[in-house]
Enzyme design. Structure first.
Site, PDB file in Angstrom:
ATOM      1  N   SER A 201       0.965  -1.416   0.556  1.00 12.35           N
ATOM      2  CA  SER A 201       0.326   0.348   0.401  1.00 12.35           C
ATOM      3  C   SER A 201       1.161   1.111  -0.013  1.00 12.35           C
ATOM      4  O   SER A 201       0.480   2.355   0.054  1.00 12.35           O
ATOM      5  CB  SER A 201      -0.811  -0.317   1.304  1.00 12.35           C
ATOM      6  OG  SER A 201      -2.478  -1.117   0.949  1.00 12.35           O
TER       7      SER A 201
ATOM      8  N   LYS B  68       0.226   3.685  -2.416  1.00 13.21           N
ATOM      9  CA  LYS B  68      -0.724   4.595  -2.385  1.00 13.21           C
ATOM     10  C   LYS B  68      -0.979   6.141  -2.406  1.00 13.21           C
ATOM     11  O   LYS B  68      -1.230   7.284  -2.971  1.00 13.21           O
ATOM     12  CB  LYS B  68      -2.187   4.396  -1.207  1.00 13.21           C
ATOM     13  CG  LYS B  68      -3.090   3.209  -1.179  1.00 13.21           C
ATOM     14  CD  LYS B  68      -4.323   3.240  -0.221  1.00 13.21           C
ATOM     15  CE  LYS B  68      -4.364   2.312  -0.128  1.00 13.21           C
ATOM     16  NZ  LYS B  68      -4.448   1.071  -0.312  1.00 13.21           N
TER      17      LYS B  68
ATOM     18  N   SER C 225      -5.888   3.341   4.862  1.00 17.34           N
ATOM     19  CA  SER C 225      -4.971   2.896   3.587  1.00 17.34           C
ATOM     20  C   SER C 225      -6.395   1.634   3.263  1.00 17.34           C
ATOM     21  O   SER C 225      -6.492   0.998   2.357  1.00 17.34           O
ATOM     22  CB  SER C 225      -4.329   1.627   4.319  1.00 17.34           C
ATOM     23  OG  SER C 225      -3.122   0.760   3.107  1.00 17.34           O
TER      24      SER C 225
ATOM     25  N   LYS D 147       3.911   6.792   4.786  1.00 18.54           N
ATOM     26  CA  LYS D 147       2.509   5.861   4.398  1.00 18.54           C
ATOM     27  C   LYS D 147       2.984   3.950   4.905  1.00 18.54           C
ATOM     28  O   LYS D 147       4.097   3.602   4.952  1.00 18.54           O
ATOM     29  CB  LYS D 147       2.311   5.392   2.229  1.00 18.54           C
ATOM     30  CG  LYS D 147       1.130   4.660   2.476  1.00 18.54           C
ATOM     31  CD  LYS D 147      -0.162   5.034   2.659  1.00 18.54           C
ATOM     32  CE  LYS D 147      -1.465   3.861   3.003  1.00 18.54           C
ATOM     33  NZ  LYS D 147      -1.470   3.377   4.220  1.00 18.54           N
TER      34      LYS D 147
END
Length: 408
Positions: free
Chosen positions: A95, A98, A150, A253
């Site tokens: 993720s 992202k 997320s 992130k």
């Protein structure tokens, strides 16, 4: 063989009184000398590994032990690499994908437009924000739900808002523009796919670009936030623990899949300098990022830039013959790896043509250090200079000029 004969051969001849004690004392002394020599050898060999990962020589910085498939510690200002391992290895990044999705959203235009969630958007897998078809929220709130929690459903919505079916193509175009040579995207959320991969170096390059966008930086640096979903207020807590546990943390992130393992991109600012850390498939990523940041900030040298640069350029065809130019930067110093030297190059034209607008970019200061990329600081005009008006000639003036040319 008799006991005395055996003892004699082994030089352990028993005698009356303190003879046995003296024999054992000799053996203990030999053992002590051997242990002392072994210790000296180990110490001397250990001293050769100065600056090695997890070890320390006298006065040397300690590079923490990192168990990861790949990692990097990079200056967000110059792109200089402070530490790393297999930084160009192509690996799944889960993720942390992202970050690219959020950057494209932040660059797409107004973030306060309302979007209605479709059934296709929520037909995804993995971590979810909890959106339902028909929910309405802004692009900014979709970015917030995607970056803090997320949410793969939020990522799908962002992709639909920004570029629809062309979003993945946009992701790869942006990657190419940033120089992410070891990256390929197939989806906006980081779901497992053999053709979806990046590298520690590329993710650090992406993080540098994302931090330069104020909307993205504000969202990813929020420990908590509130969003409005169809008029209902949702309170979100960022899954990035480092924002609460690491000094100076400003993002970015988290990520996890079974294939990629734990992935993490972090950024921290201390004393005006910013470092980026990326780990791919690192089970102990929280500790590793804290230790690497402490290492980088503790060993880097801060060298001054020139945030108050002022110069003067000639102007051709203007109401003024010169114009003052300056830099527009609050950057006072750069953090460089120990031993690196900061180089400054000023790029300005020899003169400017009027008109010149106030704030017009007329040049740049280029800072480079080590093998890192350059940091460019724009030089702008401090004031405007209008073009000089050329007086119009009447008929007789034109005719007189014509005869004057013939006389020549």
């Amino acid at each position: 063989m008799k006991r005395r004969e055996i003892a004699a051969k082994l030089d352990r001849r028993p005698r009356r009184g303190a003879s046995w004690e003296r024999a054992w004392d000799r053996q203990a002394a030999r053992r002590g000398v051997a242990l002392l020599l072994a210790g000296l050898l180990l110490f001397s060999f250990g001293g050769e590994a100065r600056g090695a990962e997890g070890e320390k020589g006298a006065g040397d910085p300690v590079l923490p032990k990192v168990e990861a498939d790949a990692y990097i510690l990079m200056s967000a200002d110059t792109g200089e690499v402070f530490a790393g391992k297999d930084i160009h290895a192509q690996l799944p990044m889960a993720s942390t994908t992202k970050i690219m999705t959020g950057l494209l959203a932040a660059e797409s235009g107004p973030l306060d437009q309302l979007y209605t969630v479709s059934a296709e958007d929520v037909n995804t897998e993995g971590s979810m924000l909890g959106l339902k078809a028909g929910d309405q929220l802004t692009l900014r709130d979709l970015m917030t739900g995607m970056l803090l929690k997320s949410g793969n459903d939020a990522a799908a919505c962002v992709a639909s808002v920004v570029a629809g079916d062309q979003f993945v193509e946009r992701m790869n175009e942006k990657a190419a523009q940033l120089g992410m040579a070891d990256t390929h995207f197939t989806n906006p959320s980081g779901l497992p796919d053999d053709a979806h991969y990046s590298s520690a170096y590329d993710m650090a390059i992406l993080a540098r670009a994302a931090l330069q966008n104020p909307d993205f930086a504000a969202i990813c640096g929020s420990s908590e936030a509130a969003i409005a979903v169809s008029g209902t207020r949702w309170h979100l807590r960022n899954s990035n623990r480092l924002l609460r546990e690491m000094e100076g943390a400003v993002g970015m992130k988290t990520g996890f899949t079974k294939k990629a393992g734990r992935c993490l991109v972090s950024a921290a600012t201390r004393d005006g300098a910013t470092l980026i850390c990326v780990t791919l498939h690192c089970y102990d990523d929280w500790r590793v990022h804290k230790d690497l940041m402490d290492y980088g900030f503790g060993t880097g040298d801060r060298q001054p830039t020139d945030p108050t640069y002022v110069a003067t350029l000639d102007v051709v065809g203007g109401t003024a013959e010169t114009v003052s130019v300056r830099v527009e930067s609050d950057l006072e110093e750069l953090l460089l790896k120990d031993g690196s030297a900061l180089k400054k190059t000023v790029n300005l034209p020899p003169f400017l043509y009027a008109p010149v607008a106030e704030g017009q970019v007329v040049g740049e200061i280029l800072y480079t250090a080590g093998e890192g990329e350059a940091l460019r600081v724009e030089i702008v005009a401090s004031q405007g200079v209008a073009a000089k008006e050329t007086p119009k000639k009447g008929f007789w003036q034109w005719l007189l000029g014509l005869f004057q040319k013939k006389d020549r």
